[in-house]
Write a protein that holds these residues in place. Structure first.
Motif, mmCIF file in Angstrom:
data_model
loop_
_atom_site.group_PDB
_atom_site.id
_atom_site.type_symbol
_atom_site.label_atom_id
_atom_site.label_comp_id
_atom_site.label_asym_id
_atom_site.label_seq_id
_atom_site.Cartn_x
_atom_site.Cartn_y
_atom_site.Cartn_z
ATOM 1 N N LEU A 1 82.839 -87.641 59.337
ATOM 2 C CA LEU A 1 83.961 -86.993 60.007
ATOM 3 C C LEU A 1 85.153 -86.831 59.077
ATOM 4 O O LEU A 1 86.083 -86.088 59.391
ATOM 5 C CB LEU A 1 84.358 -87.783 61.255
ATOM 6 N N GLY A 2 85.141 -87.522 57.939
ATOM 7 C CA GLY A 2 86.214 -87.369 56.975
ATOM 8 C C GLY A 2 85.961 -86.279 55.958
ATOM 9 O O GLY A 2 86.839 -85.960 55.157
ATOM 10 N N LYS A 3 84.773 -85.689 55.979
ATOM 11 C CA LYS A 3 84.449 -84.655 55.003
ATOM 12 C C LYS A 3 85.218 -83.368 55.323
ATOM 13 O O LYS A 3 85.310 -82.962 56.476
ATOM 14 C CB LYS A 3 82.941 -84.385 54.990
ATOM 15 N N GLU A 4 85.719 -82.725 54.277
ATOM 16 C CA GLU A 4 86.490 -81.505 54.462
ATOM 17 C C GLU A 4 85.676 -80.436 55.183
ATOM 18 O O GLU A 4 86.197 -79.701 56.028
ATOM 19 C CB GLU A 4 86.936 -80.974 53.094
ATOM 20 N N THR A 5 84.392 -80.345 54.860
ATOM 21 C CA THR A 5 83.585 -79.285 55.461
ATOM 22 C C THR A 5 83.289 -79.537 56.926
ATOM 23 O O THR A 5 83.079 -78.595 57.696
ATOM 24 C CB THR A 5 82.267 -79.106 54.680
#
Length: 508
Positions: free
Chosen positions: A201-205
């Motif tokens: 959930l922290g990934k930019e995508t």
């Protein structure tokens, strides 16, 4: 006046998000996660100017180390794995706040020393009684640590100071254990102070999925069962279990990946538009979707599990799962899992969501693919469209982050011949800024007390309600998972699962 977006990148100069005075206490500092992800992320945050000058990092482990030994461990991890360049002045400031406490998790004296250490840091570094406790340890050890923090007064907080606890997945191994774990944690920390880390959930995508859906009028009108045929969510890894046998065996692909990462991606893909990106609004919409989601009615036809066997993969001969060190010969743990999930609401009724996760796949990839229905009428001869499949919108989470739109186009020439083509958007080609690591974003959010990207226990329990019947069914079979060769896309049973519905897995 519009409210600030809580999902805005912390480096945004218009709304700087810099942590206030605080200390981070890390349990499990000898593990791979700490050295490869957590310690480098802390340095990268400091290097970006997002941690306060007096920030403190405390390690707790049963190693016979002193603070200098731990500082060297952190230094080596940073040099090997940090995303940003190493700068001596940043390291000096960070290392001045490093401390280490040696002891067992059930050792009262060790937690006395931990309490004295953070009290000393409150005075010497100005951390102000604000402490986050990162539990990068197996879930079975949570009760010990939470109990010790409570009994030694380290979980106490008031309007002038805060205490927060960070929990790594897995959040239990079924619904019952997840509820018991939540009960244990809630004895010491209120729900608002519990941060369950799902690094996806922290990934930019992943966050760009929200932008794609809700910032563009182009997609929302077709984001429903009138146009979408089916959805595939894939997380494939090209590696085996590595040195994680002690963790992985008995857990398996479904518990390790589907229960958290992939069901969270499903929720973000299928949820209704939130009224804002405040944590309560995001969670409300995700919970509605997960509450409407259900496992397939026929578990035998619409689930599949597999286990990789020895084969050539990535140009080298690799062993099978049962050949891995410390894996028992009678293990029934799956390294590949595929399930169908149906969502009983007006937007998605009749649209199957297929989730799959596996190890020793041909390549590493995580993606969400929406397959669209064919046009109701094609004014072409069958030979004109022989190579035309279905339109698809594919969101690549990792690697090669971006979005692909697949559609039919005419082949140059005098004949009318339609062929599939791709229109690609790549993050690396459109933005000059490098994306921060997911753990950078999530650790900073913990220190800021910013919760939008963290699932609460309601989401965790709803996910287990979807997965538990599938796990119980597999356990009742009393047979090992189906074999698939390392370097392939999984067992035949997974292909047959989609073929029954008239679909086929994408080859990313």
């Amino acid at each position: 006046m519009s409210r600030p977006n809580p999902l805005r990148d912390p480096q945004d100069r218009r709304i700087p998000r810099i942590a206030g005075p605080c200390a981070l206490v890390m349990f499990g500092v000898t593990g791979d996660l700490a050295s490869k992800k957590l310690m480098p992320a802390i340095y990268d945050l400091a290097n970006r100017g997002l941690l306060p000058p007096g920030f403190a990092l405390v390690g707790f482990a049963r190693r016979d180390w002193d603070t200098e030994d731990f500082a060297e461990v952190v230094h080596n991890a940073v040099k090997a794995n940090a995303r940003t360049p190493f700068r001596e002045e940043v390291w000096k400031q960070l290392s001045d706040g490093i401390r280490f406490v040696a002891g067992e998790l059930d050792d009262d004296a060790a937690f006395d020393r931990l309490k004295q250490t953070i009290d000393e840091l409150d005075e010497s570094r100005g951390t102000g009684g604000n402490h986050a406790f990162y539990l990068s340890i197996p879930p079975g050890l949570f009760p010990n640590v939470v109990g010790q923090l409570r009994s030694h007064g380290m979980a106490e907080q008031d309007h002038d100071r805060w205490s927060r606890v960070v929990i790594e997945k897995p959040f239990g191994h079924d619904l019952k254990s997840a509820q018991e774990l939540n009960d244990i944690v809630s004895t010491a920390f209120p729900a608002s102070s519990v941060f369950r880390i799902d690094h996806y959930l922290g990934k930019e995508t992943v966050q760009n999925l929200l932008a794609l859906r809700f910032a563009n009028q182009l997609f929302e009108p077709v984001w429903n069962n009138n146009y979408v045929d089916h959805v595939q969510i894939t997380m494939a890894e090209d590696i085996g279990i590595g040195g994680r046998a002690g963790y992985y065996d008995g857990i398996g692909a479904a518990r390790d990946v589907i229960q958290n990462h992939l069901l969270q991606l499903l929720a973000l893909t299928a949820m209704e538009e939130p009224t804002s990106f405040e944590a309560s609004q995001l969670r409300a919409e995700k919970q509605k979707v997960l509450a409407a989601a259900r496992p397939p009615r026929d578990l035998g036809l619409h689930t599949a599990r597999g286990r990789y066997t020895a084969a050539w993969a990535g140009g080298e001969k690799v062993g099978g799962y049962l050949d891995e060190p410390r894996i028992p010969a009678d293990s029934t743990t799956e390294t590949y899992a595929a399930i169908r999930v149906d969502i009983d609401n007006r937007r998605w009724a009749g649209v199957p969501f297929y989730l799959r996760a596996g190890k020793r796949m041909p390549r590493r990839v995580t993606e969400i693919a929406l397959g669209f229905k064919q046009a109701p009428h094609l004014p072409f001869d069958e030979t004109d469209t022989a190579e035309l499949g279905y339109n698809a919108l594919v969101m690549r989470i990792q690697p090669d982050e971006g979005v692909t739109l697949r559609f039919g186009a005419k082949v140059p020439g005098t004949q009318m011949e339609i062929r599939e083509v791709n229109m690609d958007f790549a993050y690396g080609g459109s933005f000059t800024e490098s994306s921060p690591e997911a753990y950078e974003r999530l650790i900073l959010d913990v220190l800021l007390g910013d919760p939008p990207l963290f699932p609460q226990h309601e989401e965790v329990e709803l996910s287990w309600r979807i997965l538990d019947p599938i796990l119980d069914y597999w356990a009742s079979l009393g047979t090992p998972p189906d074999d698939y060769e390392a370097g392939t896309w999984g067992p035949k049973s997974a292909d047959e699962m989609l073929a029954r519905d008239g679909f086929a897995w994408r080859r990313p």
